[in-house]
Design a protein around this motif. Structure first.
Motif: not given
Length: 141
Positions: A55-65
């Motif tokens: 979940s962290f990796y997904y949120g991290f990815g979406i935020t940076w995207k």
């Protein structure tokens, strides 16, 4: 009379064996129940940790995207491509099948892609730096 005494004698001699077998069965049943309980707790704990990490990796990815999607330079496009790859890996991740055969391998791919993205973004790669566990340092809602 002799027949009754032989049956009584057999009963006394076989009592030790009978109690041994009964004790083994009771112990085996109790061990099985305790093992299932411990296994469920262990699985739930590690499943929650894995879920938190993904979940962290997904949120991290979406935020940076979101932060990079309007940039047009070559570096931003390369970073965006890596982020989209990370997000894609996570979206294909077998969230609902804990017995998925390649769960560990898929998780290692996600972690490797996360490290690559962090390198491109020049941010620390240690997941524990982002999420503080336990006590008052954890997440709160």
């Amino acid at each position: 009379m002799t027949r009754n005494s032989e049956d009584l004698f057999d009963c006394i001699l076989m009592a030790d064996d009978r109690f041994h077998v009964e004790g083994y069965r009771e112990g085996f049943d109790e061990g099985t129940r305790q093992g299932m309980t411990d296994g469920r707790k262990h699985g739930a704990l590690h499943g929650a940790k894995l879920s938190m990490e993904v979940s962290f990796y997904y949120g991290f990815g979406i935020t940076w995207k979101c932060l990079l999607q309007n940039n047009t330079d070559a570096k931003a496009r390369k970073r965006l491509k890596a982020l989209e790859s990370l997000i894609g890996l996570i979206q294909k991740f077998p969230h609902e099948d804990p017995q998925f055969e390649t769960l560990q391998e898929d998780m290692e791919k996600v972690r490797a892609k996360f490290r690559q993205v962090c390198s491109l973004l020049n941010v620390p790669t240690d997941f524990s730096d982002y999420v503080k566990s336990g006590g008052s340092g954890g997440m709160s809602f």
